[in-house]
Structures are given as structure tokens and as C-alpha cells.
Design a protein around this motif. Structure first.
Motif, PDB file in Angstrom:
ATOM      1  N   ALA A  45     109.461  36.704  28.384  1.00 19.95           N
ATOM      2  CA  ALA A  45     109.437  35.438  27.643  1.00 19.95           C
ATOM      3  C   ALA A  45     108.323  35.450  26.616  1.00 19.95           C
ATOM      4  CB  ALA A  45     109.262  34.258  28.593  1.00 19.95           C
ATOM      5  N   ILE A  46     108.567  34.723  25.528  1.00 24.27           N
ATOM      6  CA  ILE A  46     107.583  34.492  24.478  1.00 24.27           C
ATOM      7  C   ILE A  46     107.539  32.998  24.198  1.00 24.27           C
ATOM      8  CG2 ILE A  46     106.918  34.924  22.087  1.00 24.27           C
ATOM      9  CD1 ILE A  46     108.475  37.543  22.219  1.00 24.27           C
ATOM     10  N   ASN A  47     106.363  32.399  24.216  1.00 24.38           N
ATOM     11  CA  ASN A  47     106.178  30.986  23.890  1.00 24.38           C
ATOM     12  C   ASN A  47     105.239  30.876  22.696  1.00 24.38           C
ATOM     13  OD1 ASN A  47     106.074  29.533  27.277  1.00 24.38           O
ATOM     14  ND2 ASN A  47     107.585  30.830  26.313  1.00 24.38           N
ATOM     15  N   VAL A  48     105.636  30.112  21.675  1.00 19.57           N
ATOM     16  CA  VAL A  48     104.789  29.884  20.502  1.00 19.57           C
ATOM     17  C   VAL A  48     104.839  28.405  20.145  1.00 19.57           C
ATOM     18  CG1 VAL A  48     104.327  30.463  18.100  1.00 19.57           C
ATOM     19  CG2 VAL A  48     105.279  32.202  19.624  1.00 19.57           C
ATOM     20  N   SER A  49     103.683  27.768  19.975  1.00 17.07           N
ATOM     21  CA  SER A  49     103.614  26.349  19.634  1.00 17.07           C
ATOM     22  C   SER A  49     102.557  26.108  18.568  1.00 17.07           C
ATOM     23  CB  SER A  49     103.269  25.501  20.863  1.00 17.07           C
ATOM     24  OG  SER A  49     104.266  25.571  21.849  1.00 17.07           O
ATOM     25  N   GLY A  50     102.854  25.184  17.685  1.00 16.81           N
ATOM     26  CA  GLY A  50     101.858  24.702  16.744  1.00 16.81           C
ATOM     27  C   GLY A  50     101.284  23.383  17.242  1.00 16.81           C
ATOM     28  N   PHE A  51     100.019  23.100  16.921  1.00 12.13           N
ATOM     29  CA  PHE A  51      99.398  21.862  17.389  1.00 12.13           C
ATOM     30  C   PHE A  51      98.490  21.279  16.317  1.00 12.13           C
ATOM     31  CE2 PHE A  51      96.227  25.076  18.427  1.00 12.13           C
ATOM     32  CZ  PHE A  51      95.040  24.472  18.074  1.00 12.13           C
ATOM     33  N   LEU A  52      98.248  19.991  16.452  1.00 10.68           N
ATOM     34  CA  LEU A  52      97.271  19.257  15.655  1.00 10.68           C
ATOM     35  C   LEU A  52      96.355  18.547  16.633  1.00 10.68           C
ATOM     36  CD1 LEU A  52      96.392  18.036  12.821  1.00 10.68           C
ATOM     37  CD2 LEU A  52      97.885  16.117  13.406  1.00 10.68           C
ATOM     38  N   SER A  53      95.052  18.516  16.348  1.00 11.85           N
ATOM     39  CA  SER A  53      94.105  17.838  17.230  1.00 11.85           C
ATOM     40  C   SER A  53      93.252  16.874  16.415  1.00 11.85           C
ATOM     41  CB  SER A  53      93.217  18.856  17.948  1.00 11.85           C
ATOM     42  OG  SER A  53      92.334  18.214  18.846  1.00 11.85           O
ATOM     43  N   GLN A  54      93.342  15.602  16.776  1.00 13.55           N
ATOM     44  CA  GLN A  54      92.615  14.554  16.055  1.00 13.55           C
ATOM     45  C   GLN A  54      91.506  13.973  16.933  1.00 13.55           C
ATOM     46  OE1 GLN A  54      92.747  13.308  12.826  1.00 13.55           O
ATOM     47  NE2 GLN A  54      90.919  12.244  13.549  1.00 13.55           N
ATOM     48  N   PRO A  55      90.229  14.141  16.533  1.00 14.54           N
ATOM     49  CA  PRO A  55      89.137  13.556  17.324  1.00 14.54           C
ATOM     50  C   PRO A  55      89.221  12.034  17.369  1.00 14.54           C
ATOM     51  CG  PRO A  55      88.302  15.192  15.769  1.00 14.54           C
ATOM     52  CD  PRO A  55      89.725  14.925  15.394  1.00 14.54           C
ATOM     53  N   VAL A  56      88.838  11.488  18.513  1.00 15.71           N
ATOM     54  CA  VAL A  56      88.724  10.045  18.707  1.00 15.71           C
ATOM     55  C   VAL A  56      87.357   9.795  19.336  1.00 15.71           C
ATOM     56  CG1 VAL A  56      89.667   8.007  19.849  1.00 15.71           C
ATOM     57  CG2 VAL A  56      91.213   9.817  19.055  1.00 15.71           C
ATOM     58  N   ASN A  57      86.582   8.908  18.741  1.00 20.07           N
ATOM     59  CA  ASN A  57      85.228   8.674  19.247  1.00 20.07           C
ATOM     60  C   ASN A  57      84.427   9.971  19.270  1.00 20.07           C
ATOM     61  OD1 ASN A  57      83.069   7.164  20.395  1.00 20.07           O
ATOM     62  ND2 ASN A  57      83.688   7.811  22.463  1.00 20.07           N
ATOM     63  N   ALA A  58      84.533  10.751  18.211  1.00 20.10           N
ATOM     64  CA  ALA A  58      83.826  12.037  18.130  1.00 20.10           C
ATOM     65  C   ALA A  58      82.316  11.841  18.222  1.00 20.10           C
ATOM     66  CB  ALA A  58      84.183  12.741  16.832  1.00 20.10           C
ATOM     67  N   GLN A  59      81.665  12.737  18.965  1.00 20.53           N
ATOM     68  CA  GLN A  59      80.230  12.650  19.173  1.00 20.53           C
ATOM     69  C   GLN A  59      79.532  13.879  18.598  1.00 20.53           C
ATOM     70  OE1 GLN A  59      78.756   9.903  20.838  1.00 20.53           O
ATOM     71  NE2 GLN A  59      80.856   9.127  20.547  1.00 20.53           N
ATOM     72  N   GLU A  60      78.431  13.650  17.904  1.00 16.36           N
ATOM     73  CA  GLU A  60      77.619  14.775  17.441  1.00 16.36           C
ATOM     74  C   GLU A  60      76.878  15.357  18.635  1.00 16.36           C
ATOM     75  OE1 GLU A  60      74.917  15.422  13.601  1.00 16.36           O
ATOM     76  OE2 GLU A  60      73.917  14.212  15.131  1.00 16.36           O
ATOM     77  N   ILE A  61      76.928  16.682  18.784  1.00 11.22           N
ATOM     78  CA  ILE A  61      76.230  17.326  19.894  1.00 11.22           C
ATOM     79  C   ILE A  61      75.228  18.346  19.348  1.00 11.22           C
ATOM     80  CG2 ILE A  61      78.145  17.006  21.498  1.00 11.22           C
ATOM     81  CD1 ILE A  61      78.820  19.965  21.120  1.00 11.22           C
ATOM     82  N   ASP A  62      74.208  18.578  20.137  1.00 15.88           N
ATOM     83  CA  ASP A  62      73.178  19.555  19.788  1.00 15.88           C
ATOM     84  C   ASP A  62      73.329  20.752  20.726  1.00 15.88           C
ATOM     85  OD1 ASP A  62      70.976  21.041  19.155  1.00 15.88           O
ATOM     86  OD2 ASP A  62      69.500  19.452  19.556  1.00 15.88           O
ATOM     87  N   PHE A  63      73.862  21.875  20.195  1.00 17.96           N
ATOM     88  CA  PHE A  63      74.036  23.063  21.028  1.00 17.96           C
ATOM     89  C   PHE A  63      73.058  24.167  20.615  1.00 17.96           C
ATOM     90  CE2 PHE A  63      77.388  22.603  17.876  1.00 17.96           C
ATOM     91  CZ  PHE A  63      77.248  23.734  17.105  1.00 17.96           C
ATOM     92  N   THR A  64      71.905  23.741  20.105  1.00 24.67           N
ATOM     93  CA  THR A  64      70.837  24.693  19.762  1.00 24.67           C
ATOM     94  C   THR A  64      70.419  25.475  21.010  1.00 24.67           C
ATOM     95  OG1 THR A  64      70.017  23.164  18.078  1.00 24.67           O
ATOM     96  CG2 THR A  64      68.529  24.920  18.802  1.00 24.67           C
ATOM     97  N   PRO A  65      70.373  26.812  20.953  1.00 24.83           N
ATOM     98  CA  PRO A  65      69.956  27.590  22.120  1.00 24.83           C
ATOM     99  C   PRO A  65      68.459  27.488  22.355  1.00 24.83           C
ATOM    100  CG  PRO A  65      70.330  29.047  20.264  1.00 24.83           C
ATOM    101  CD  PRO A  65      70.778  27.674  19.825  1.00 24.83           C
ATOM    102  N   ILE A  66      68.066  27.730  23.603  1.00 25.79           N
ATOM    103  CA  ILE A  66      66.646  27.766  23.947  1.00 25.79           C
ATOM    104  C   ILE A  66      65.933  28.811  23.082  1.00 25.79           C
ATOM    105  CG2 ILE A  66      65.020  28.417  25.775  1.00 25.79           C
ATOM    106  CD1 ILE A  66      66.906  27.189  27.788  1.00 25.79           C
ATOM    107  N   GLY A  67      64.779  28.454  22.558  1.00 22.89           N
ATOM    108  CA  GLY A  67      64.043  29.346  21.677  1.00 22.89           C
ATOM    109  C   GLY A  67      64.097  28.917  20.231  1.00 22.89           C
ATOM    110  N   GLU A  68      65.085  28.035  19.901  1.00 21.39           N
ATOM    111  CA  GLU A  68      65.185  27.490  18.545  1.00 21.39           C
ATOM    112  C   GLU A  68      64.666  26.056  18.544  1.00 21.39           C
ATOM    113  OE1 GLU A  68      66.237  29.061  15.880  1.00 21.39           O
ATOM    114  OE2 GLU A  68      67.019  30.906  16.781  1.00 21.39           O
ATOM    115  N   GLU A  69      64.365  25.529  17.358  1.00 21.64           N
ATOM    116  CA  GLU A  69      63.891  24.158  17.245  1.00 21.64           C
ATOM    117  C   GLU A  69      65.036  23.197  17.541  1.00 21.64           C
ATOM    118  OE1 GLU A  69      61.868  21.136  13.940  1.00 21.64           O
ATOM    119  OE2 GLU A  69      62.197  23.260  13.480  1.00 21.64           O
ATOM    120  N   ALA A  70      64.799  22.191  18.379  1.00 25.47           N
ATOM    121  CA  ALA A  70      65.819  21.200  18.733  1.00 25.47           C
ATOM    122  C   ALA A  70      66.424  20.580  17.477  1.00 25.47           C
ATOM    123  CB  ALA A  70      65.212  20.122  19.622  1.00 25.47           C
TER     124      ALA A  70
END
Length: 237
Positions: free
Chosen positions: A150-175
Motif C-alpha cells: 500500500a501507498i498513502n499520500v495526503s496533503g495538509f494545511l495547518s492553521q495556528p490558533v492562539n499561537a504562542q511565542e516560545i523561547d527554545f534557546t539552548p543552554i549556553g546561549e543568551e535567553a
């Protein structure tokens, strides 16, 4: 397991650039072309792992249930839980790598034993907020009693709702060095593999399956392609 998928954090190149995508609600799967017959029920589970180059990996699992309506049509729902492993520790200790999604949809067989259309809509949540994601795709298979490619292929769209800014700075870098809010994304989910139909008793069938899978995702700024493996088992009664 749909970025599996969920919040996707991508470290590009040597890790000096990072990006957050709004993900699909369906994390993957490997379906056959034939819809369940009227009155048939199927329950199952799956596991997925994908990786983008040598950077982050996605681990996910899902539980799902489907119901046959007859005339080549079935409906179903699934719930998924996953984790992003970016191979580094963020400076924000409260930043969770987990994501949760729910999805409802259906499948319609247009050529028995060979071709079906499937689609649905879902939603999910992570530390980057919530999102809504519709999808539409095609299922190609060679149905038989022994081994079903079997082969499955799908297209998708993703719309943020209540999107939040996140800080993913690694340890060792300035926050605050790496902060981002997800934006509208779209892409393609694909999987290919084998299903093994096992008739264990009259009216009861178990189908273990497995294969390769991928998630190609992009937004206005970046794109990424996650590739890996998926496996699962479905029970029809």
C-alpha cells in the motif's frame, strides 16, 4: 506520530538557526484501499519515528477506531501523543517536548481492491499553542488475502490558533536568542509498506503492518522533510 505531526522544532545546518512549524493533525498510518463493510468495526494502534537530517527526531503513537457505513464508505477517529527530541536542552526548563492531536475523517473506495480517497480534519496543542488542520489524500493498494502492498499520500494545511511565542534557546546561549511563533504551514504526508491480513476466527481479522513514512512541511520561511518508519496493528470485527 503527523510532525507525526505536533510542534516541530527544526535545527538547520550546524544548529545556529531554528524554526517552529504548525503541524498536521494526522501523524501517519498505512491504510488499505477497501473501506470497512457496513457494520464492521476496526480498532488499532500505531507507532512512528521520523528524523530530519541529523537534527530533531519525532516519536509518536496513536490509537484509532473506524466504522463501516456500507457503499464503500467508512468513518473514523484517532488520538495521538508524541514527543520532539531536538538533541539539546533548552534554557527554558518549562518548555515541554510533548504534543497532542485529535483527528476525525473518512475513506471512500472508488475502485475496489485498488484505490480510495481519504480525508479529514483535526486539531492539536503544544507549548506553541493550538492549531486546526484539514487533510485530503489517496490510498493505493493491491488487496489480497496474503500480503497487501500500500501507498498513502495526503496533503495538509495547518492553521495556528492562539499561537504562542516560545523561547527554545539552548543552554549556553543568551535567553531570548531563539524565539518564534508558528505560522500557517502546509505539506505532504506519505507512507508505503505492507499489511498482513490474518483471519483468526469467523468475523475477526488482525492486520499487522509496517513500512516507511515521511512528512514534508513548509511555511513562508522554511521547509523540512522528516523521514522514518511506522508500524501498527488493526483488529477488525
Amino acid at each position: 506520530m503527523q510532525k507525526l505531526l505536533f510542534l516541530v522544532v527544526v535545527l538547520l545546518g550546524t544548529g545556529c538557526v531554528a524554526h517552529v512549524f504548525s503541524p498536521p493533525a494526522k501523524i501517519g498510518g498505512l491504510e488499505g484501499a477497501n473501506a470497512l463493510k457496513s457494520g464492521e468495526t476496526q480498532v488499532g494502534g500505531m507507532f512512528l519515528t521520523q528524523q530530519e537530517s541529523f537534527d530533531p527526531s519525532i516519536l509518536g503513537g496513536a490509537l484509532r477506531a473506524r466504522q463501516g457505513l456500507g457503499s464503500g464508505l467508512e468513518i473514523g477517529a484517532e488520538f495521538a501523543l508524541g514527543q520532539i527530541d531536538a538533541d539539546y536542552e533548552p534554557i527554558d526548563e518549562d518548555l515541554s517536548p510533548l504534543f497532542f492531536t485529535g483527528h476525525v475523517g473518512g475513506k471512500y473506495t472508488i475502485l475496489e481492491d485498488y484505490i480510495a480517497l481519504r480525508g479529514g480534519v483535526g486539531a492539536g496543542t503544544s507549548d506553541a499553542g493550538q492549531f486546526i488542520s484539514p487533510d485530503l489524500g489517496i490510498v493505493l493498494a493491491l488487496e489480497n488475502p496474503v500480503l497487501v502492498p500500500a501507498i498513502n499520500v495526503s496533503g495538509f494545511l495547518s492553521q495556528p490558533v492562539n499561537a504562542q511565542e516560545i523561547d527554545f534557546t539552548p543552554i549556553g546561549e543568551e535567553a531570548g536568542t531563539f524565539r518564534q511563533t508558528p505560522q500557517t504551514s502546509y505539506g505532504v504526508l506519505w507512507s508505503l509498506g505492507l499489511r498482513v491480513p490474518l483471519q483468526v476466527s469467523p468475523g475477526v481479522k488482525i492486520e499487522p503492518w509496517g513500512g516507511f513514512s515521511g512528512t514534508y512541511i513548509m511555511d513562508a520561511d522554511r521547509d523540512a522533510h522528516f523521514v522514518g518508519f511506522l508500524s501498527g496493528v488493526d483488529v477488525t470485527f
